[in-house]
Design a protein around this motif. Structure first.
Motif, PDB file in Angstrom:
ATOM      1  N   ALA A  85      11.098   1.905  -3.206  1.00 27.72           N
ATOM      2  CA  ALA A  85       9.826   2.634  -3.188  1.00 27.72           C
ATOM      3  C   ALA A  85      10.049   4.104  -3.535  1.00 27.72           C
ATOM      4  N   GLN A  86      11.095   4.708  -2.971  1.00 25.06           N
ATOM      5  CA  GLN A  86      11.377   6.122  -3.226  1.00 25.06           C
ATOM      6  C   GLN A  86      11.692   6.395  -4.691  1.00 25.06           C
ATOM      7  N   SER A  87      12.354   5.445  -5.337  1.00 26.62           N
ATOM      8  CA  SER A  87      12.723   5.632  -6.743  1.00 26.62           C
ATOM      9  C   SER A  87      11.597   5.234  -7.697  1.00 26.62           C
ATOM     10  N   GLY A  88      10.495   4.704  -7.157  1.00 22.38           N
ATOM     11  CA  GLY A  88       9.383   4.280  -7.994  1.00 22.38           C
ATOM     12  C   GLY A  88       9.570   2.893  -8.595  1.00 22.38           C
ATOM     13  N   GLU A  89      10.587   2.171  -8.152  1.00 27.94           N
ATOM     14  CA  GLU A  89      10.863   0.834  -8.678  1.00 27.94           C
ATOM     15  C   GLU A  89      10.018  -0.250  -8.026  1.00 27.94           C
ATOM     16  N   ALA A  90       9.391   0.062  -6.890  1.00 26.47           N
ATOM     17  CA  ALA A  90       8.606  -0.959  -6.190  1.00 26.47           C
ATOM     18  C   ALA A  90       7.404  -0.319  -5.505  1.00 26.47           C
ATOM     19  N   LEU A  91       6.371  -1.115  -5.390  1.00 27.32           N
ATOM     20  CA  LEU A  91       5.172  -0.730  -4.665  1.00 27.32           C
ATOM     21  C   LEU A  91       5.209  -1.434  -3.313  1.00 27.32           C
ATOM     22  N   LEU A  92       5.233  -0.657  -2.230  1.00 32.63           N
ATOM     23  CA  LEU A  92       5.160  -1.235  -0.887  1.00 32.63           C
ATOM     24  C   LEU A  92       3.700  -1.510  -0.560  1.00 32.63           C
ATOM     25  N   VAL A  93       3.423  -2.708  -0.042  1.00 31.64           N
ATOM     26  CA  VAL A  93       2.051  -3.086   0.290  1.00 31.64           C
ATOM     27  C   VAL A  93       2.023  -3.608   1.721  1.00 31.64           C
ATOM     28  N   ASP A  94       1.266  -2.918   2.541  1.00 33.78           N
ATOM     29  CA  ASP A  94       1.086  -3.245   3.957  1.00 33.78           C
ATOM     30  C   ASP A  94      -0.097  -4.196   4.080  1.00 33.78           C
ATOM     31  N   ILE A  95       0.160  -5.444   4.495  1.00 37.15           N
ATOM     32  CA  ILE A  95      -0.922  -6.425   4.611  1.00 37.15           C
ATOM     33  C   ILE A  95      -1.344  -6.659   6.065  1.00 37.15           C
ATOM     34  N   ARG A  96      -0.846  -5.821   6.979  1.00 38.73           N
ATOM     35  CA  ARG A  96      -1.218  -5.973   8.394  1.00 38.73           C
ATOM     36  C   ARG A  96      -2.689  -5.662   8.597  1.00 38.73           C
ATOM     37  N   TYR A  97      -3.263  -6.272   9.620  1.00 34.69           N
ATOM     38  CA  TYR A  97      -4.647  -5.967   9.920  1.00 34.69           C
ATOM     39  C   TYR A  97      -4.750  -4.643  10.668  1.00 34.69           C
ATOM     40  N   GLU A  98      -5.946  -4.094  10.673  1.00 41.12           N
ATOM     41  CA  GLU A  98      -6.189  -2.735  11.151  1.00 41.12           C
ATOM     42  C   GLU A  98      -5.681  -2.480  12.564  1.00 41.12           C
ATOM     43  N   ALA A  99      -5.873  -3.407  13.471  1.00 41.23           N
ATOM     44  CA  ALA A  99      -5.454  -3.193  14.857  1.00 41.23           C
ATOM     45  C   ALA A  99      -3.950  -2.942  14.958  1.00 41.23           C
ATOM     46  N   LEU A 100      -3.146  -3.630  14.150  1.00 45.19           N
ATOM     47  CA  LEU A 100      -1.702  -3.404  14.166  1.00 45.19           C
ATOM     48  C   LEU A 100      -1.345  -2.051  13.558  1.00 45.19           C
ATOM     49  N   ARG A 101      -2.044  -1.686  12.499  1.00 44.11           N
ATOM     50  CA  ARG A 101      -1.779  -0.372  11.901  1.00 44.11           C
ATOM     51  C   ARG A 101      -2.140   0.744  12.876  1.00 44.11           C
ATOM     52  N   GLU A 102      -3.255   0.576  13.582  1.00 47.52           N
ATOM     53  CA  GLU A 102      -3.667   1.580  14.566  1.00 47.52           C
ATOM     54  C   GLU A 102      -2.714   1.629  15.744  1.00 47.52           C
ATOM     55  N   ARG A 103      -2.179   0.492  16.131  1.00 46.39           N
ATOM     56  CA  ARG A 103      -1.262   0.437  17.267  1.00 46.39           C
ATOM     57  C   ARG A 103       0.110   1.014  16.931  1.00 46.39           C
ATOM     58  N   ASP A 104       0.654   0.632  15.756  1.00 43.25           N
ATOM     59  CA  ASP A 104       2.049   0.927  15.441  1.00 43.25           C
ATOM     60  C   ASP A 104       2.267   2.028  14.421  1.00 43.25           C
ATOM     61  N   GLY A 105       1.248   2.379  13.654  1.00 42.75           N
ATOM     62  CA  GLY A 105       1.404   3.405  12.637  1.00 42.75           C
ATOM     63  C   GLY A 105       1.538   2.819  11.244  1.00 42.75           C
ATOM     64  N   LEU A 106       1.813   3.702  10.299  1.00 45.17           N
ATOM     65  CA  LEU A 106       1.855   3.343   8.884  1.00 45.17           C
ATOM     66  C   LEU A 106       3.192   3.718   8.256  1.00 45.17           C
ATOM     67  N   VAL A 107       3.517   3.031   7.187  1.00 44.48           N
ATOM     68  CA  VAL A 107       4.658   3.407   6.356  1.00 44.48           C
ATOM     69  C   VAL A 107       4.119   4.396   5.318  1.00 44.48           C
ATOM     70  N   PRO A 108       4.612   5.638   5.336  1.00 49.74           N
ATOM     71  CA  PRO A 108       4.113   6.622   4.369  1.00 49.74           C
ATOM     72  C   PRO A 108       4.280   6.132   2.934  1.00 49.74           C
ATOM     73  N   GLY A 109       3.219   6.275   2.155  1.00 48.85           N
ATOM     74  CA  GLY A 109       3.250   5.891   0.750  1.00 48.85           C
ATOM     75  C   GLY A 109       2.931   4.433   0.477  1.00 48.85           C
ATOM     76  N   ALA A 110       2.864   3.602   1.517  1.00 44.90           N
ATOM     77  CA  ALA A 110       2.537   2.186   1.299  1.00 44.90           C
ATOM     78  C   ALA A 110       1.049   2.030   1.027  1.00 44.90           C
TER      79      ALA A 110
END
Length: 137
Positions: free
Chosen positions: A36-61
């Motif tokens: 992801a840092q080198s631009g070779e891949a796109l990170l995609v977070d498919i978690r539902y909102e409650a998990l993102r709100e509980r645990d946080g986010l991966v920057p740039g995903a």
């Protein structure tokens, strides 16, 4: 790959995951981070909102909940995100623990995104590896 179809015996989820994962190489957290840092891949977070709100986010995903994934990442789709630039896009999906993302990667393969993969262990493995996480608000 047809995981199960007419004439095949039904499989349980553990066997299904094993079959699906045998068709591509999963990535470990540091490998996903570097790609992801080198631009070779796109990170995609498919978690539902409650998990993102509980645990946080991966920057740039890119956040695309599982139920919208195929519509947003299909390069030919009318509802695609700008990042869905072509079938050669390397996508690294992650869910909470790396199970739903495996099934989602297989679904993207069916759409022709042959470089789609998922993060072994999901978000929890990413966080345990000490990789960047934005704390929940």
């Amino acid at each position: 790959m047809a995981v199960s179809g007419l004439g095949e015996r039904p499989v349980g989820i553990d066997e299904l995951l094993e079959r699906v994962r045998a068709t591509y190489a999963r990535v470990e957290p540091h490998e996903a981070y570097d790609a992801a840092q080198s631009g070779e891949a796109l990170l995609v977070d498919i978690r539902y909102e409650a998990l993102r709100e509980r645990d946080g986010l991966v920057p740039g995903a890119l956040v695309v909940e599982r139920n919208e994934l195929e519509w947003r990442l299909d390069p030919r789709g009318s509802h695609r995100v700008p990042e869905a630039s072509g079938h050669d896009l390397r996508v690294v999906l992650f869910c909470n623990e790396g199970y739903a993302s495996s099934l989602a990667a297989e679904s993207l393969h069916r759409l022709g995104l042959h470089r789609a993969t998922d993060l072994a262990g999901g978000f929890q493995a990413w966080r345990a590896a000490g990789l960047p996480v934005t704390d929940p608000a």
